[in-house]
Design a protein around this motif. Sequence first.
Motif, PDB file in Angstrom:
ATOM      1  N   LEU A  20       3.845  -1.535  27.712  1.00  0.00           N
ATOM      2  CA  LEU A  20       3.509  -1.441  29.136  1.00  0.00           C
ATOM      3  C   LEU A  20       2.087  -1.946  29.399  1.00  0.00           C
ATOM      4  CD1 LEU A  20       5.219   1.938  30.056  1.00  0.00           C
ATOM      5  CD2 LEU A  20       5.938  -0.369  30.740  1.00  0.00           C
ATOM      6  N   PHE A  21       1.175  -1.689  28.462  1.00  0.00           N
ATOM      7  CA  PHE A  21      -0.173  -2.224  28.592  1.00  0.00           C
ATOM      8  C   PHE A  21      -0.145  -3.749  28.566  1.00  0.00           C
ATOM      9  CE2 PHE A  21      -4.021  -3.817  26.441  1.00  0.00           C
ATOM     10  CZ  PHE A  21      -4.958  -3.495  27.409  1.00  0.00           C
ATOM     11  N   GLN A  22       0.588  -4.318  27.604  1.00  0.00           N
ATOM     12  CA  GLN A  22       0.707  -5.783  27.518  1.00  0.00           C
ATOM     13  C   GLN A  22       1.407  -6.342  28.760  1.00  0.00           C
ATOM     14  OE1 GLN A  22      -0.717  -7.735  25.221  1.00  0.00           O
ATOM     15  NE2 GLN A  22      -1.562  -5.876  24.339  1.00  0.00           N
ATOM     16  N   SER A  24       1.360  -5.148  31.757  1.00  0.00           N
ATOM     17  CA  SER A  24       0.480  -5.097  32.928  1.00  0.00           C
ATOM     18  C   SER A  24      -0.386  -6.349  33.018  1.00  0.00           C
ATOM     19  CB  SER A  24      -0.393  -3.846  32.904  1.00  0.00           C
ATOM     20  OG  SER A  24      -1.358  -3.920  31.870  1.00  0.00           O
ATOM     21  N   LYS A  25      -0.643  -6.994  31.888  1.00  0.00           N
ATOM     22  CA  LYS A  25      -1.446  -8.217  31.859  1.00  0.00           C
ATOM     23  C   LYS A  25      -0.680  -9.432  32.381  1.00  0.00           C
ATOM     24  CE  LYS A  25      -3.887  -6.933  27.625  1.00  0.00           C
ATOM     25  NZ  LYS A  25      -4.162  -7.422  26.259  1.00  0.00           N
ATOM     26  N   GLN A  27       1.908  -9.249  34.793  1.00  0.00           N
ATOM     27  CA  GLN A  27       2.586  -9.024  36.075  1.00  0.00           C
ATOM     28  C   GLN A  27       2.270 -10.140  37.064  1.00  0.00           C
ATOM     29  OE1 GLN A  27       1.544  -4.616  36.503  1.00  0.00           O
ATOM     30  NE2 GLN A  27       3.391  -4.859  37.744  1.00  0.00           N
ATOM     31  N   ASN A  28       1.062 -10.648  37.029  1.00  0.00           N
ATOM     32  CA  ASN A  28       0.655 -11.785  37.850  1.00  0.00           C
ATOM     33  C   ASN A  28       0.414 -12.950  36.901  1.00  0.00           C
ATOM     34  OD1 ASN A  28       0.584 -10.439  40.445  1.00  0.00           O
ATOM     35  ND2 ASN A  28      -1.139  -9.317  39.590  1.00  0.00           N
ATOM     36  N   GLN A 142       4.876 -13.463  40.155  1.00  0.00           N
ATOM     37  CA  GLN A 142       4.518 -12.050  40.268  1.00  0.00           C
ATOM     38  C   GLN A 142       5.771 -11.242  39.971  1.00  0.00           C
ATOM     39  OE1 GLN A 142       2.787 -11.396  44.131  1.00  0.00           O
ATOM     40  NE2 GLN A 142       0.988 -12.598  43.646  1.00  0.00           N
ATOM     41  N   LEU A 145       6.353  -4.146  36.859  1.00  0.00           N
ATOM     42  CA  LEU A 145       5.968  -3.748  35.510  1.00  0.00           C
ATOM     43  C   LEU A 145       7.163  -3.761  34.551  1.00  0.00           C
ATOM     44  CD1 LEU A 145       3.623  -2.863  33.733  1.00  0.00           C
ATOM     45  CD2 LEU A 145       4.117  -0.494  34.373  1.00  0.00           C
ATOM     46  N   PHE A 149       7.512  -6.067  31.350  1.00  0.00           N
ATOM     47  CA  PHE A 149       7.722  -5.470  30.026  1.00  0.00           C
ATOM     48  C   PHE A 149       8.793  -6.251  29.267  1.00  0.00           C
ATOM     49  CE2 PHE A 149      10.079  -2.694  27.160  1.00  0.00           C
ATOM     50  CZ  PHE A 149       9.062  -2.215  26.341  1.00  0.00           C
TER      51      PHE A 149
END
Length: 177
Positions: A20-22, A24-25, A27-28, A142, A145, A149
């Motif tokens: 989820l951290f990766q 989030s990078k 998403q855009n 865009q 999340l 993922f």
Amino acid sequence: MKKVFLIIAIILVAFLVFGLFQASKIQNLQIIKSVTIKGSQKEVFDMVRYLNNFPKWSPFLAADPTQKYEVKGIDGTVGASYHWIGNGGEDVGHQTIMQIDTLNFIGMKCDIQKPFAAQPTFNYSFKETPNGIEVTQDFQLQSGLVDAFFMWAFGAVKEMETTNQQGLYLMKKAIEK
């Protein structure tokens, strides 16, 4: 036995948190690729502007030669669109010309319905250089999340980068032949 399940649960949670951290990078997402083509600025610009030319440099058609496609509207003008159905109906969508600045810029928006829903944009800029016409493709997407993922988990970003660059190389090949 409980220790094994606990360890598996910790590993799974760590994977999800990291994923989820990766995600989030990305998403855009923005992918910028370019190629320099030996040809006139008009010839290179028109290869992108006229959607009937897209089959000459489409990486998707190269991967699926049975793909069906159709141009709707007045080709080469704002509002013209390229519709496709490929992979036995598993790939469906269209891209529409949204903006044209003659010889300098073309903006397109895609509406992908299958295999997943997405609305990326493709912006092309054209610049005369001593070595030819530099075409720069600016792809933007865009996503939520969860979609990001899955893009991360399945390596979709690398695949998109490769596909976008392949399309530009196919364009170069089609013009320079």
